[in-house]
Scaffold this active site. Sequence first.
Site, mmCIF file in Angstrom:
data_model
loop_
_atom_site.group_PDB
_atom_site.id
_atom_site.type_symbol
_atom_site.label_atom_id
_atom_site.label_comp_id
_atom_site.label_asym_id
_atom_site.label_seq_id
_atom_site.Cartn_x
_atom_site.Cartn_y
_atom_site.Cartn_z
ATOM 1 N N GLU A 470 5.710 -3.167 -5.480
ATOM 2 C CA GLU A 470 6.634 -2.400 -4.903
ATOM 3 C C GLU A 470 7.344 -2.980 -3.661
ATOM 4 O OE1 GLU A 470 5.830 2.219 -6.661
ATOM 5 O OE2 GLU A 470 4.392 1.325 -4.968
ATOM 6 N N GLU A 614 -7.429 5.039 -2.071
ATOM 7 C CA GLU A 614 -6.572 4.101 -2.829
ATOM 8 C C GLU A 614 -6.529 2.640 -2.202
ATOM 9 O OE1 GLU A 614 -1.681 3.793 -3.505
ATOM 10 O OE2 GLU A 614 -2.561 5.434 -2.316
#
Length: 678
Positions: A470, A614
Site C-alpha cells: 500500500e 498488527e
Amino acid sequence: MRRLLLIISITVSTNFLMAQTVDVWKISTKDINPANYYGITVANGMIGIVSSPEPFKVKDVVLAGAYDLYGRGRVSNFLKSFNLLNAYLDVDGRRMDAKNVSNMKQELDMQKASFTTTFDYEDKATVSYTYYSLRQLPFTVLMDVSIMAKKDITIGGASVMEAPDALRDVQNYYNEIDRPHVTISLLTSSAKSPTGKLLMCASNTFLFSEKHGSEPRVIHEMWDNNMHLLKFSKQIKAGETYRYSIVGSSITSAHHDDPLNEAERLTIYAKLEGRERLLQFHTQAWDELWKSRIVIEGDEQSQQDVNSMLYHLYSFTREGTALSPSPMGLSGLGYNGHVFWDTELWMFPALLVLKPELAKSMMEYRYQRLEAAKRNAFSKGYKGAMFPWESAETGVEETPVWALSGPFEQHITACVAIAAWNYYCVTQDKTWLREKGYPILSATADFWASRVERNGTGKYDIKNVVAADEWAENVDNNAFTNAAARANLNFATEAAKILGIAPDADWMNVANNIPILKFPDGVTREHATYNGEGIKQADVNLLSYPLKEVKDPAAIKKDLEYYEKKVPNEGTPAMTQAVFALLYARIGDADKAYYWFKDAYVPNLNPPFRVLAETKGGTNPYFATGAGGILQTMLMGFGGLEITPAGITQIKTVLPKNWKSVTILGVGKEKKTFVNKR
C-alpha cells in the site's frame, strides 16, 4: 537483518527451554499490570467480551454486524454494546477492587473458550469468576461466580448495566416474571445508536443455585439514565462455598425486528435452560470446533501460539450467518469493524480447509452484497462487480475519503472471486457454485475485462491502482493486482465449464494479455515504476502463494531473496513474514522458514496473554489477519496442504529442525488427517 535474527533466535531458544512448563491450551498470568495490559477476547462469532485487569469488569462488549455512522471518517463504525457483564462484589460492606485483592490470576482456557479470574480478599475469602460467550446461543453470555469463605462473611453481589458513551436515548427497565417454580428478575436497557439508525438492547438476570424459595431477594437500583443494577446479599459461613451466575443477552435491530423484547426472551430462555445445560452445550460446540486443529510435535510454545491463533479465528466467525470478520475480529473497534481483503486472502483459507461451514458464512457475506458491488462498478464506469475496499453492513464503499485505497485498491475484487473459487474447490458443492459462486466469479471477471486498457498484444494494462504493497499508490501494472485479475478470469472460465455454461471468450483473451513485469535479471517487478524502494508488505511474493503464478522454485527463491530485504524491521503487518515462511518451507529451506515464522508474530505479542498486534511493537490487538496468515504458514507451508480443483491434496515441504511432525486434523468436508514428519 543479523541483529534481528539474533533477537529472534534468543527468544526461540528461551521458549524451547521453557517448553515443559507451557500449557498448550491455557494462557495464564499472575503479572496483571493495568498500565501494560492488553485484554484477551472470549467470543462466539457474534458477541465478543474483552478482558480487564479490574476485578469483575470487562473492557468491551462488541456485537458483530452492528454499525452506525459516527466518529472517525464519516463512515460506518462498529458499536460497543451494553457492558452486560460488569459487576461488583462486596464483603462485609466493602467493595472489592484491584487495590484490596491479592494473588490475582487470570487464565484463558482455549479448549472451553472461557476466561477465569481468581484472587484472595484479605483473610476472608477466595473468589473466582469465569465468563463465556456461549457458542450455542449467539447473543448470550454467562458469568459464573464462586466465593469460598474463610470466615463468616456477608456478601453483596451486583450486576451493573451501563450504556456506552456513543449511545443515546437510553431507556432502563426492570421486570419480575413470576412462574410456578421460579421468579425471573430482568435488568434491561435499550438505546439508540448515534444517528438513531439502530436500537440496541441488552438484558440480564441472576442464576442462583438455591432451590425455589431460598433464593436471595433481588433489589433493583437506578443510578442515573445510563446505569442501573440488580443486587442481592447473602451470609456465608466459614468453610462454605457459594456460587451464583449472571446470564445476559444483547441484540440490535440489525439482527432482529423487535430487539427489546427479544433480548428479554433470550435471557429468560437461558435462565430456564439453567447453568449446567448452558455450559454442557457450549462445551460440546467447542469440542466439535477443536476436532479440526493443528498439532505440532516438539515445540509446545509454538503449539500454544498456534492454538491461540486458531482459537481467535474460531471465536470471530460463526456458521449459518452472512457475517465476515474485520481485521481485529470481535476484540474491539479496530478498523471500524470493516471487512477488507484481510478476510478473503488471509483469514478465509485457514478456516476453509479446517471448517468450511465457517468459511461459507464469509462467502455469504459477499454474495449478499454482490448487487452493491455491481452498483460500485457502474459508478466508476466499469461493467460487472467491483467490491469495496472497506465494507460494512450494506456493501457500499466505507473507506474514509482521505484513503486512496477506497477507489483504487481494486485487487479486493479478485480476492473475493479467488475465495469463491477456492470454496468450490474444497467443498465440490456444484449447487452452491451455480447459485452463488458463479454469479460472483462471472461478475468480477466482467469487471476486469472492462477494467483493462487494451494497448496491444500482451499489453492489456491495469493502470492507476493502489498495490497490495500500500505504499505504492496510483501505479501501473502492479504485480499482485494483475496476477489476481488473471486468476479471477481463469477461475470464472473454469467454473462456467464445470456448470455447462459457455464462458465469455473475452475472459481468457484478457487473462492471456495482462502483463506480469520483470527486471532484467528475472526478478518480478512490483509495478511499472518500481525501482527497489522499501515496501510495506508482501506483494510480488503473493504470486508464488496463493496465486501460483510463479511456480518454478528457483524463481520463487529469487523473488524471496530480493523482496525480503525490502521490508522494514518495523511497521509491516504480520502476514508478510508469514508468506515468506510458507514459501521457504515449500522450497525446502527449513532454517529460513522457521526464522520468518517466528519473526511473523513473536515481536508482535503483547502482555499478559501473548495477544497478537498488527506490527512489531504494535498495540492494537487482536490482529486476526496476521493470525490467518500464520495459520496458512502452518497449513500450506509446514503442513503442505494444497487447494486444487479436485479438492485438498498435500505436497512435500520441510519442517523446522526442532519439530518432529505437524499433524492437521479434521480437514475439509471429509474431516481428513494430514501428517508431515521430519
